[in-house]
Scaffold this active site. Structure first.
Site, PDB file in Angstrom:
ATOM      1  N   PRO A  45       0.880  -1.234   0.126  1.00  0.00           N
ATOM      2  CA  PRO A  45       0.004   0.135  -0.024  1.00  0.00           C
ATOM      3  C   PRO A  45       0.680   1.467   0.086  1.00  0.00           C
ATOM      4  O   PRO A  45       2.058   1.126   0.687  1.00  0.00           O
ATOM      5  CB  PRO A  45      -0.676  -0.036   1.474  1.00  0.00           C
ATOM      6  N   ASP A  46       0.373   2.399  -0.627  1.00  0.00           N
ATOM      7  CA  ASP A  46       1.227   3.630  -0.595  1.00  0.00           C
ATOM      8  C   ASP A  46       0.544   4.412   0.711  1.00  0.00           C
ATOM      9  O   ASP A  46      -0.080   3.796   1.472  1.00  0.00           O
ATOM     10  CB  ASP A  46       1.018   4.608  -1.944  1.00  0.00           C
ATOM     11  N   PHE A  47       1.046   5.751   0.818  1.00  0.00           N
ATOM     12  CA  PHE A  47       0.655   6.303   1.969  1.00  0.00           C
ATOM     13  C   PHE A  47      -0.950   6.881   1.757  1.00  0.00           C
ATOM     14  O   PHE A  47      -1.757   6.677   2.816  1.00  0.00           O
ATOM     15  CB  PHE A  47       1.504   7.394   2.329  1.00  0.00           C
ATOM     16  N   ARG A  48      -0.944   7.560   0.902  1.00  0.00           N
ATOM     17  CA  ARG A  48      -2.087   8.675   0.785  1.00  0.00           C
ATOM     18  C   ARG A  48      -3.275   8.024   0.018  1.00  0.00           C
ATOM     19  O   ARG A  48      -4.274   8.973  -0.067  1.00  0.00           O
ATOM     20  CB  ARG A  48      -1.522  10.013   0.428  1.00  0.00           C
ATOM     21  N   ASN A 119      11.120   5.018  -1.893  1.00  0.00           N
ATOM     22  CA  ASN A 119      10.719   3.669  -1.564  1.00  0.00           C
ATOM     23  C   ASN A 119      11.621   2.821  -0.516  1.00  0.00           C
ATOM     24  O   ASN A 119      12.906   3.139  -0.876  1.00  0.00           O
ATOM     25  CB  ASN A 119       9.866   2.936  -2.687  1.00  0.00           C
ATOM     26  N   ASP A 121      11.304  -0.410  -0.124  1.00  0.00           N
ATOM     27  CA  ASP A 121      10.953  -1.792  -0.295  1.00  0.00           C
ATOM     28  C   ASP A 121      12.062  -2.529  -1.069  1.00  0.00           C
ATOM     29  O   ASP A 121      12.001  -3.856  -1.523  1.00  0.00           O
ATOM     30  CB  ASP A 121       9.587  -1.911  -0.970  1.00  0.00           C
ATOM     31  N   HIS A 138      15.172   7.628   0.945  1.00  0.00           N
ATOM     32  CA  HIS A 138      14.548   7.570   2.473  1.00  0.00           C
ATOM     33  C   HIS A 138      15.143   6.329   3.481  1.00  0.00           C
ATOM     34  O   HIS A 138      14.489   5.816   4.226  1.00  0.00           O
ATOM     35  CB  HIS A 138      13.233   7.603   2.759  1.00  0.00           C
TER      36      HIS A 138
END
Ligand code: CNA
Length: 278
Positions: A45-48, A119, A121, A138
């Site tokens: 899933p993304d954040f927004r 990302n 991941d 990040h």
């Protein structure tokens, strides 16, 4: 405001003109910026995104507000929500998407200068993008440190902690151990700052799957020179795309748009073949 005049470098502000430019000798140094939207098709899933995004599903973690899960001071008080989230995002459970493979093709065709990703991941690496072309702005789950005394920790212990939910504590000072994911208020890794100046020599910028709301990452889009076309591939408009003469916005699912672009480039068979290997 929006740019009304004709494009200056591209023939038109459309996908075919981007492909034509990519095949020309003028386009040598391509930069890519990625966000969580390139991994949603992998099941992360993304954040927004409303409903499916992590922020709308964080209620069960009893956070005072969603961003607290990535705040270092909150983590010091209560590391449980981050460990819960980390368990869901932990690398090794997901397969790269067509969009990750497209970035690998850019490298194979000697067009990719740098892929800046937000990302965590590691799917860029998994897709075969060379490590020295990736900037994990990040951070990632590849290493971990005590948040208090900064001692470095073994990856196997971290993996076990995330899997079982047993918070890993530093044997020396008792501080909590955290993967080297950049939290709000923490500085970005040195490699980010080393690579950013290269954007001044960009011939093309392709931004994919990001709301462009997290800074300083989002501000990289403004560092490319005026004559560098900028392409946004996203479900929704983002950033200041549309304000420059050679901005191209392609709205929709990134895997579908990337496939269309690869078809125009004559890379579609290669895209499927390389993705099949992942
Ligand atoms: P975001 O703010 O959640 O934005 C994601 C964007 O992608 C939105 O504009 C969506 O419309 C768009 N989008 C979603 N699915 C697709 C799709 N299939 N095709 C095209 N566009 C799509 O995420 P950002 O990356 O902009 O925010 C930055 C944060 C998110 C970074 O700090 C990341 O570490 C963090 N994050 C990372 C992951 C991951 O590693 N996969 C997952 C969730 C969050």
């Amino acid at each position: 405001g929006p740019h009304d005049g004709p494009p200056e470098v591209l023939e038109e502000r459309d996908l075919a003109s981007v492909a034509k430019y990519m095949k020309s000798p003028e386009c040598r140094r391509v930069f890519v910026m990625l966000g969580a939207g390139v991994s949603t098709a992998a099941g992360i899933p993304d954040f927004r995104s409303p409903g499916t995004g992590l922020y709308s599903n964080l209620q069960r973690l009893n956070l005072p507000y969603p961003e607290a899960v990535f705040e270092i001071n909150y983590f010091r008080q209560n590391p449980v929500p981050f460990y819960t989230l980390a368990r869901e995002l932990y690398p090794g459970q997901f397969r790269p998407t067509l969009t990750h493979t497209f970035v690998k093709l850019l490298a194979d065709h000697r067009l990719l200068d740098t892929c800046f990703t937000q990302n965590i991941d590691t799917l860029e690496r998994q897709a075969g993008v060379p490590g020295d072309r990736i900037v994990e702005a990040h951070g990632s789950f590849a290493s971990q440190h005590c948040v208090d005394c900064k001692a470095s920790f073994d990856g196997a212990a971290m993996k076990r902690g995330v899997e079982t939910g047993d918070i890993v504590k530093c044997g020396d000072c008792g501080g909590f151990v955290k993967p080297d994911i950049v939290f709000f208020g923490e500085s970005l890794p040195p490699v980010f700052h080393q690579k950013v100046p290269r954007l001044r020599a960009a011939d093309l910028l392709i931004v994919i799957g990001t709301s462009l709301t997290v800074h300083p990452f989002a501000s990289l889009t403004s560092l490319v020179p005026a004559g560098c076309p900028r392409v946004l591939i996203n479900m929704d408009p983002a950033g200041d795309f549309g304000t420059r003469a050679d901005d191209v916005t392609l709205l929709g699912r990134c895997d579908a748009i990337v496939r269309d672009l690869c078809r125009e480039l004559g890379w579609e068979a290669e895209l499927d073949r390389e993705w099949g290997k992942t």
